[in-house]
Design an enzyme around this catalytic site. Sequence first.
Site, PDB file in Angstrom:
ATOM      1  NE  ARG A  33      -3.214   2.383   3.104  1.00  0.00           N
ATOM      2  CZ  ARG A  33      -2.899   3.122   4.166  1.00  0.00           C
ATOM      3  NH1 ARG A  33      -1.886   2.741   4.957  1.00  0.00           N
ATOM      4  NH2 ARG A  33      -3.565   4.217   4.464  1.00  0.00           N
ATOM      5  CE  LYS A 221      -9.191   4.234   3.451  1.00  0.00           C
ATOM      6  NZ  LYS A 221      -8.082   5.206   3.640  1.00  0.00           N
ATOM      7  CB  THR A 279      -7.702   0.464  11.041  1.00  0.00           C
ATOM      8  OG1 THR A 279      -8.150   0.919   9.770  1.00  0.00           O
ATOM      9  CG2 THR A 279      -7.244   1.658  11.873  1.00  0.00           C
TER      10      THR A 279
END
Length: 481
Positions: A33, A221, A279
């Site tokens: 990423r 997202k 996350t």
Amino acid sequence: MEKRTKILATVGPASDSIETLCGLILAGVNVFRLNFSHGSHEYHEATLEKIRQAEQQTGKKVGVLQDICGPKIRVGKLETEFSLKEGDTLEFVRGEIVGKQKSEGVYELSINQPQILTLLNVDEYIYLYDGMIRTRVVEAGERIVARVENSGKLASNKGVNFPNTKLNIDVITPKDERDMLWAIAHDIDFIAVSFVQRAQDMVRAREILDANGGKIQLFAKIEKFDAVENIDAILDASDGLMVARGDLGIEVPYYKVPSIQKRIIKKANAASKPVITATQMLLSMAQNETATRAEISDVANAVLDGTDAVMLSEESAIGKNPVKVVETMAATIKETESVYPYGKFDKFEYLDETDMIASSTARLAVELNARAIMSLTGSGQSAKKMARYRTSVDIYAVTHDEKTARSLTIAWGVEPIMTVEKTSLNLMLATAVQKAVKLGFVDPEKTYVATAGYPTGVAGSTNYIRILKKDQIDYYTNMVI
């Protein structure tokens, strides 16, 4: 295949050397990423070049995901750090000012997108410093006044969230559009679109790609409360989803995040679209050598939920030992997959005829105790459709180009092993078998199931299944190409 759930790792100062990138790939990273909230185009271009070199050195195919930053809402510049206490008052100014303390317990400040203030109503919440400080609107209209409900320190440029307010702002900023054009020019594989609220946000992203000849997979997202409300339409307009649990845990009550995660993964699985869980998965390892037991359980539960990929952010970008983090995540995945509920054949509806072919292929491979499925795929979609059944049999993808091969690096249980020229079906199958034997993916003593489409190279045309035993493998191996 050592593990079927993929690992997505953020590249940053701690991991942007070729040596570390090679270590990360060998430890289990499938996709890297690039976080476009930080770094210049020049930095990301240099990083991308190192990733491609690491890919060549390790001999393993990896994808690259660009994460565009979106309209991140932030507090403006402050004269000095605010030490806020419960009961203090915040006055939000619609212009651009330097925030300051007006009097005892009263503070004046601005945000970088002041038009949002006109949308607020009394009793709606404003969260500051990425959710650490909670305030409630007590006066709306010409000015916005909010009461602080918990103590905390606020500094310049910290994030702001509005968990009760539908913002209806442009998700793709001018900077995002420039970044997307960079992604097109540099042949990036995936783009994650931030702060998606509705399907139209993804349609707009697709229009930018189409207008500029971009063939990139778009991931939405899910980090806004209205994105959760509009999830079905957003999924339809996307190539995949990311459960971005950081902002999502501010936008919705934190205790709802696990159940939302499970629902989103289930919906993405049903649609044969990859889903990433992101996350704070192993956040403590940004500073420590070991993860907490809760973090390990978090990764394991995401795997059991059926996620295609788990993501590392700070842990791999700025952490003290990125390779160790990936090793920990990979070990957790492998152990969890030893008790994984494979064979989800009765969980999904058939959306079209190719779903039936995919299901039949996966079932047949299991019944035959096949070593692997060899999927000859033009678009990659047939391999993803087989993957949704979460079969215990490996899926080898044989594609016609590198772009399609890399698009499968994020799909659960799929390993893109080679590309072959688009010719007749029999010739492609022979080429694939010969290469697979040479590379060690096919053992002539084992059984395999091959699937393909006729006519070749046409998306959505998968209609061919063939069992490959020793005689058939020998036939294709000895065939003159």
